[in-house]
Design a protein around this motif. Structure first.
Motif, PDB file in Angstrom:
ATOM      1  N   GLY A 146      32.495  34.296  76.262  1.00 14.38           N
ATOM      2  CA  GLY A 146      32.714  34.774  74.775  1.00 14.38           C
ATOM      3  C   GLY A 146      34.140  35.681  74.843  1.00 14.38           C
ATOM      4  O   GLY A 146      34.700  35.771  75.760  1.00 14.38           O
ATOM      5  N   PRO A 147      34.472  36.093  73.835  1.00 15.95           N
ATOM      6  CA  PRO A 147      35.849  37.013  73.556  1.00 15.95           C
ATOM      7  C   PRO A 147      35.533  38.263  74.514  1.00 15.95           C
ATOM      8  O   PRO A 147      34.355  38.850  74.528  1.00 15.95           O
ATOM      9  CB  PRO A 147      35.912  37.638  72.172  1.00 15.95           C
ATOM     10  CG  PRO A 147      34.239  37.345  71.540  1.00 15.95           C
ATOM     11  CD  PRO A 147      33.674  36.184  72.298  1.00 15.95           C
ATOM     12  N   ALA A 148      36.541  39.053  75.071  1.00 23.61           N
ATOM     13  CA  ALA A 148      36.390  40.228  76.037  1.00 23.61           C
ATOM     14  C   ALA A 148      36.129  41.314  75.088  1.00 23.61           C
ATOM     15  O   ALA A 148      35.417  42.137  75.478  1.00 23.61           O
ATOM     16  CB  ALA A 148      37.650  40.427  76.383  1.00 23.61           C
ATOM     17  N   LEU A 149      36.397  41.407  73.648  1.00 24.26           N
ATOM     18  CA  LEU A 149      36.349  42.333  72.685  1.00 24.26           C
ATOM     19  C   LEU A 149      35.538  41.720  71.463  1.00 24.26           C
ATOM     20  O   LEU A 149      36.158  40.436  71.184  1.00 24.26           O
ATOM     21  CB  LEU A 149      37.509  43.160  72.450  1.00 24.26           C
ATOM     22  CG  LEU A 149      38.142  43.908  73.468  1.00 24.26           C
ATOM     23  CD1 LEU A 149      39.416  44.744  72.997  1.00 24.26           C
ATOM     24  CD2 LEU A 149      37.228  44.997  73.743  1.00 24.26           C
ATOM     25  N   PRO A 150      35.029  42.252  70.833  1.00 27.23           N
ATOM     26  CA  PRO A 150      34.078  41.618  69.544  1.00 27.23           C
ATOM     27  C   PRO A 150      35.196  41.601  68.603  1.00 27.23           C
ATOM     28  O   PRO A 150      36.225  42.688  68.211  1.00 27.23           O
ATOM     29  CB  PRO A 150      33.058  42.646  69.389  1.00 27.23           C
ATOM     30  CG  PRO A 150      33.365  43.734  69.934  1.00 27.23           C
ATOM     31  CD  PRO A 150      34.195  43.781  71.007  1.00 27.23           C
ATOM     32  N   PRO A 151      35.096  40.592  67.614  1.00 29.33           N
ATOM     33  CA  PRO A 151      36.272  40.379  66.719  1.00 29.33           C
ATOM     34  C   PRO A 151      36.257  41.404  65.652  1.00 29.33           C
ATOM     35  O   PRO A 151      37.377  41.890  64.962  1.00 29.33           O
ATOM     36  CB  PRO A 151      35.759  39.209  66.025  1.00 29.33           C
ATOM     37  CG  PRO A 151      35.021  38.407  67.060  1.00 29.33           C
ATOM     38  CD  PRO A 151      34.459  39.455  67.751  1.00 29.33           C
ATOM     39  N   GLU A 152      35.216  42.277  65.293  1.00 31.22           N
ATOM     40  CA  GLU A 152      35.209  43.445  64.550  1.00 31.22           C
ATOM     41  C   GLU A 152      36.059  44.511  64.829  1.00 31.22           C
ATOM     42  O   GLU A 152      36.376  45.194  63.696  1.00 31.22           O
ATOM     43  CB  GLU A 152      33.982  43.779  64.000  1.00 31.22           C
ATOM     44  CG  GLU A 152      32.975  44.196  65.362  1.00 31.22           C
ATOM     45  CD  GLU A 152      32.204  43.279  65.942  1.00 31.22           C
ATOM     46  OE1 GLU A 152      31.278  43.764  66.604  1.00 31.22           O
ATOM     47  OE2 GLU A 152      32.272  42.039  65.692  1.00 31.22           O
ATOM     48  N   ILE A 153      36.365  44.573  66.024  1.00 31.58           N
ATOM     49  CA  ILE A 153      37.307  45.601  66.648  1.00 31.58           C
ATOM     50  C   ILE A 153      38.600  45.661  65.727  1.00 31.58           C
ATOM     51  O   ILE A 153      39.209  46.787  65.428  1.00 31.58           O
ATOM     52  CB  ILE A 153      37.736  45.608  67.862  1.00 31.58           C
ATOM     53  CG1 ILE A 153      36.408  45.885  68.921  1.00 31.58           C
ATOM     54  CG2 ILE A 153      38.543  46.419  68.500  1.00 31.58           C
ATOM     55  CD1 ILE A 153      36.069  47.371  68.754  1.00 31.58           C
ATOM     56  N   VAL A 154      39.389  44.464  65.632  1.00 25.79           N
ATOM     57  CA  VAL A 154      40.495  44.498  64.794  1.00 25.79           C
ATOM     58  C   VAL A 154      40.416  44.445  63.555  1.00 25.79           C
ATOM     59  O   VAL A 154      41.509  44.646  62.888  1.00 25.79           O
ATOM     60  CB  VAL A 154      41.054  43.014  65.316  1.00 25.79           C
ATOM     61  CG1 VAL A 154      41.508  43.038  66.831  1.00 25.79           C
ATOM     62  CG2 VAL A 154      40.180  41.795  64.933  1.00 25.79           C
ATOM     63  N   GLU A 155      39.331  44.542  63.010  1.00 29.79           N
ATOM     64  CA  GLU A 155      39.103  44.794  61.337  1.00 29.79           C
ATOM     65  C   GLU A 155      39.214  46.167  60.947  1.00 29.79           C
ATOM     66  O   GLU A 155      39.392  46.540  60.022  1.00 29.79           O
ATOM     67  CB  GLU A 155      37.803  44.064  61.003  1.00 29.79           C
ATOM     68  CG  GLU A 155      37.736  42.602  61.190  1.00 29.79           C
ATOM     69  CD  GLU A 155      36.407  42.013  60.865  1.00 29.79           C
ATOM     70  OE1 GLU A 155      35.433  43.018  60.477  1.00 29.79           O
ATOM     71  OE2 GLU A 155      36.081  40.913  61.177  1.00 29.79           O
ATOM     72  N   ASP A 156      39.235  47.078  62.055  1.00 30.30           N
ATOM     73  CA  ASP A 156      39.246  48.477  61.897  1.00 30.30           C
ATOM     74  C   ASP A 156      40.731  48.782  62.186  1.00 30.30           C
ATOM     75  O   ASP A 156      40.891  48.863  63.400  1.00 30.30           O
ATOM     76  CB  ASP A 156      38.040  49.346  62.756  1.00 30.30           C
ATOM     77  CG  ASP A 156      38.210  50.755  62.406  1.00 30.30           C
ATOM     78  OD1 ASP A 156      39.290  51.134  62.025  1.00 30.30           O
ATOM     79  OD2 ASP A 156      37.247  51.646  62.899  1.00 30.30           O
ATOM     80  N   PRO A 157      41.389  49.287  61.325  1.00 28.41           N
ATOM     81  CA  PRO A 157      42.821  49.579  61.541  1.00 28.41           C
ATOM     82  C   PRO A 157      42.872  50.826  62.613  1.00 28.41           C
ATOM     83  O   PRO A 157      43.888  50.731  63.473  1.00 28.41           O
ATOM     84  CB  PRO A 157      43.398  49.921  60.259  1.00 28.41           C
ATOM     85  CG  PRO A 157      42.573  49.250  59.089  1.00 28.41           C
ATOM     86  CD  PRO A 157      41.228  49.109  59.900  1.00 28.41           C
TER      87      PRO A 157
END
Length: 616
Positions: A542-553
């Motif tokens: 899986g991804p190293a970081l969850p995708p929702e991380i980049v949704e938070d500026p």
């Protein structure tokens, strides 16, 4: 356990002294047996001279037992002679075989080696190569080993494989490696005890493999000088042999430091303790301590923590200072008495990221006085204490001596990390942190709140951990490849040219970019901590970081800032400095400034590096 140790000791004794023990048994049994036989035949010792004559006669008869004559008379002879005759014949056969082997053993070994392929070639004896060779074998692996060294007896402890071929060779001459058939080997281990000789052997191995067009092999080159190892790692002719071969430069101190930080990120310890910054205390100084210091600095930027503090306690402060500045001249500006001390606001290399001080005091004193501890604690509470002086055994003793309620309560209630290369009886007294890592440093649970770090004494750098192929070619290397491939695919999707050096496939990627990907893999646990996540998880799929991380500026910007700070520290540790215009020859770069002072396109690059970690 005691019985197993006794059985093991007996087995080792029989293996090393079996022939001598058997010969003594034959002499004793034969002498007793012939004395009994001669006396039964009427030869009686009537006086001292007769007794001596009987003993000599019996002894001469006993010596004749060391032959292949098995014609015994079980019904006529006593059982002392029957057993002695068969054991004596066995001793004679083994002795003849060993004589032949000593005369023609090398020719036979070379003949055996000439048929081998897909084997492990070991150039140089030593415990480290022995551990590497052992880690290369699996339970069902029946591949052979060819071991070369100038001292055959020193190689005996490495002949753990059933099909090991031992050959004496003068490794000062590169042509002496010919019997090892390195061009046919799947793994070549180079560790002859001299960095210069190891480098010459590596060059000879690469020439032979290139001439034979050998492919898909692995080469482990041991270089004990960390600075030399770091320099060689950036030379394509050494680090990238091509044709699918992989060459790894092994430095024990550097790998020990990397696995220590992989197992226990110091930032995790500081956050768990509610500290505002990491404060490391080095009790003693050596190349091992310097490698821990440098590797930590590369991983030090962490959300929620300020610039780190590093205190070095050593009896020879001037020598430690010279060693540090010879390796990293830019650290002069981060020293307590350096330029940065008089101008803390100046934008000078590394001074913005850490403060370093060297305290002249003998760390080997088994009880540190209150004045010394107060001085050391001026920069705030400690996060961890690292014992890594020149004397490994003294480090373990000192850690145990300081592990008292008085010392722990006086500011040393932090984990102790002790550099050790071999197992020791002192280790049984250590109390380890939970969540042991795999030998490749890939798996570890985050420090639990239920743990008492102030009681922990943890060894690091054990040969059985660092001299392991998984630690070099395992999960970290796989993650670095994956991060690079993600970066390539993203850029290709945006129309980037495949001719760009940074977008080459891993097999053709310049070592500078490979090192950057590996350090990005090393830094991943700290990024996860900074994002409010557990430091460790399996990221092979899986991804190293969850995708929702980049949704938070806000979180995206914080991680992009750390990405830049980590890159900046790495460059400045390698000697780079700020300048308005870039000059690679003079190690000058315009982006060696704080994140807020960067151009927008560079900030976008850092943000994209974070986004890449959220993709599969």
């Amino acid at each position: 356990m005691k019985l197993q140790k006794k059985i093991g000791a007996a087995a080792r004794l029989l293996k090393s002294r079996g022939l001598a023990i058997a010969a003594i048994f034959v002499l004793f049994s034969g002498l007793v047996g012939f004395l009994v036989e001669n006396m039964r035949d009427g030869i009686q010792p009537t006086d001292g001279a007769a007794a001596a004559k009987l003993a000599v006669h019996s002894f001469i008869q006993t010596l004749k037992l060391f032959s292949l004559d098995l014609s015994s008379r079980p019904l006529a002879e006593n059982w002392f002679l029957v057993v002695a005759r068969f054991v004596g014949a066995t001793v004679a056969v083994v002795a003849v075989w060993r004589t032949i082997a000593s005369l023609f053993g090398r020719e036979f070994a070379v003949w055996r080696a000439s048929f081998l392929s897909g084997h492990t070639a070991v150039l140089g004896h030593g415990q480290r190569n022995a551990h590497f060779a052992r880690s290369a074998r699996t339970a069902d692996d029946r591949s052979a080993s060819i071991i070369l060294d100038h001292d055959r007896s020193a190689m005996a402890h490495m002949a753990t494989a059933q099909r090991a071929v031992l050959l004496e060779a003068d490794l000062n001459h590169s042509e002496a490696i010919a019997p090892a058939r390195v061009e046919k080997a799947r793994l070549v281990l180079i560790g002859s005890g001299s960095d210069e000789r190891n480098l010459a052997l590596a060059q000879a191995v690469l020439r032979r493999r290139a001439a034979a067009e050998a492919r898909d092999g692995r080469i482990v080159l041991t270089i004990d000088d960390p600075a030399m190892a770091e320099t060689l790692a950036r030379q394509p002719a050494i680090a990238q042999p091509g044709r699918g071969d992989e060459l790894a430069i092994f430095n024990a101190d550097a790998l020990a430091a990397r696995l220590l930080l992989a197992r226990t990120p110091f930032s995790d310890l500081a956050l768990a303790a509610g500290q505002s910054h990491v404060h490391l205390l080095f009790a003693g100084f050596s190349s091992a301590a310097l490698e821990v210091l440098l590797h930590y600095l590369r991983l030090s930027p962490c959300a929620g923590l300020g610039p780190s503090r590093i205190s070095v306690l050593t009896g020879n402060a001037e020598a430690a200072r010279e060693t540090i500045l010879a390796r990293v001249p830019n650290l002069a500006l981060a020293l307590e008495d350096g330029l940065a001390a008089s101008d803390p606001a100046a934008n000078v290399p590394l001074a913005w990221a850490t403060r370093l001080r060297i305290v002249a005091a003998d760390p080997s004193v088994l009880s540190w006085d209150a004045a010394l501890l107060d001085r050391l604690a001026e920069w705030g509470p400690f996060t961890a204490t690292i014992f890594a002086s020149q004397n490994v055994l003294n480090d373990a003793r000192l850690a145990l001596a300081l592990n008292t309620p008085g010392n722990r309560g006086a500011g040393l209630a932090v984990p102790f990390f002790v550099r050790m290369d071999k197992r020791s009886s002192l280790e049984t007294l250590f109390r380890r942190l939970p969540g042991r890592m795999g030998k490749d440093g890939s798996a570890c649970a985050r420090l639990s709140e239920a743990v008492t770090p102030g009681e922990a004494i943890e060894p690091f750098g054990l040969f059985e951990d660092i001299c392991n192929l998984d630690a070099i070619f395992g999960a970290r290397e796989a993650l670095a490849r994956r991060l690079h491939e993600t970066y390539r695919l993203k850029n290709f999707g945006e129309g980037a040219s495949a001719d760009l050096p940074a977008l080459a496939p891993w097999e053709r990627l310049a070592e500078t970019w490979r090192i950057a990907s590996r350090r990005s893999a090393d830094y991943l646990p700290v990024k996860r901590l900074s994002a409010g996540l557990a430091a460790w998880r399996d990221v092979t799929d899986g991804p190293a970081l969850p995708p929702e991380i980049v949704e938070d500026p806000g979180r995206l910007e914080a991680l992009a800032r750390l990405e830049h700070d980590s890159w900046r520290i790495d460059r400045e540790l390698n000697g780079w400095r700020f300048a308005e215009r870039r000059d690679d020859d003079r190690l000058l770069h315009p982006h060696l400034v704080g994140y807020d002072a960067l151009p927008d396109d560079v900030k976008d690059y850092d943000r994209e590096m974070v986004r890449a970690l959220t993709r599969r």
